[in-house]
Write an enzyme that holds these catalytic residues in place. Structure first.
Site, mmCIF file in Angstrom:
data_model
loop_
_atom_site.group_PDB
_atom_site.id
_atom_site.type_symbol
_atom_site.label_atom_id
_atom_site.label_comp_id
_atom_site.label_asym_id
_atom_site.label_seq_id
_atom_site.Cartn_x
_atom_site.Cartn_y
_atom_site.Cartn_z
ATOM 1 N N CYS A 113 -25.610 48.805 43.845
ATOM 2 C CA CYS A 113 -25.647 47.759 44.858
ATOM 3 C C CYS A 113 -27.109 47.591 45.279
ATOM 4 C CB CYS A 113 -24.790 48.155 46.061
ATOM 5 S SG CYS A 113 -24.906 47.006 47.455
ATOM 6 N N CYS A 169 -27.606 48.744 49.131
ATOM 7 C CA CYS A 169 -27.539 50.135 49.620
ATOM 8 C C CYS A 169 -27.733 51.208 48.555
ATOM 9 C CB CYS A 169 -26.207 50.361 50.344
ATOM 10 S SG CYS A 169 -24.768 50.415 49.248
ATOM 11 N N CYS A 177 -19.089 45.737 47.992
ATOM 12 C CA CYS A 177 -19.494 47.138 47.896
ATOM 13 C C CYS A 177 -18.741 47.906 48.984
ATOM 14 C CB CYS A 177 -20.995 47.252 48.105
ATOM 15 S SG CYS A 177 -21.581 48.965 48.230
ATOM 16 N N CYS A 202 -21.393 49.458 51.840
ATOM 17 C CA CYS A 202 -22.075 48.629 52.842
ATOM 18 C C CYS A 202 -21.383 47.292 53.102
ATOM 19 C CB CYS A 202 -23.527 48.403 52.437
ATOM 20 S SG CYS A 202 -23.755 47.347 50.995
ATOM 21 N N CYS A 246 -16.884 39.398 37.860
ATOM 22 C CA CYS A 246 -17.965 38.430 37.719
ATOM 23 C C CYS A 246 -18.916 38.664 38.896
ATOM 24 C CB CYS A 246 -17.367 37.022 37.747
ATOM 25 S SG CYS A 246 -18.560 35.720 37.476
#
Length: 142
Positions: free
Chosen positions: A54, A57, A103, A106, A128
């Protein structure tokens, strides 16, 4: 972006802190649920072996082994690294029902997951994901 009902992010920052740690484009996608244009993302066609984190984070989300060529304009994966790395929630924006991918650490927007499109993958799913939501860590750098 609406908060996730029934879940608290582990990485809690104020909107000002998110704005300071992300570029305006990253903030628009990750924190406001935007979408980057098709075919412009840095990871759309990459074949590098590694882990996709991510960008907000640093949580490890996808492995390159689950990335496949869907020819849709965004990086596609058939499975996250582990089910607990992402949150899936219904998205009724844009006049359709889709499944948004966030995510789990976060609660940043990553993209959407689609099923039953006929790709020859083990899960018949296509995560996607916006390139701008990810950071690729090359295995050779680990």
């Amino acid at each position: 972006m609406e908060p996730v009902v029934g879940a608290t992010p582990k990485d809690v920052r104020s909107e000002q802190e998110w704005r300071e740690s992300l570029t305006p484009s990253e903030y628009r996608v990750l924190r406001q649920g935007g979408t980057e244009p098709a075919w412009v993302g840095e990871y759309t066609d990459t074949k590098t072996v590694g882990v996709y984190e991510c960008r907000a984070c640093g949580t490890e989300l996808f492995r390159s082994e689950t990335k496949f060529d869907s020819h849709c304009g965004w990086p596609s994966f058939f499975s996250p690294l582990a089910a607990d790395r992402v949150i899936l929630r219904e998205d009724r924006a844009m006049g359709m029902v889709r499944t948004e991918v966030l995510c789990a650490h976060c609660h940043s927007h990553l993209g959407h997951v689609f099923e039953g499109e006929g790709y020859e993958t083990p899960t018949d799913q296509r995560y996607c994901i916006n390139s701008i939501s990810l950071r690729l860590v090359d295995d050779s750098a680990r």
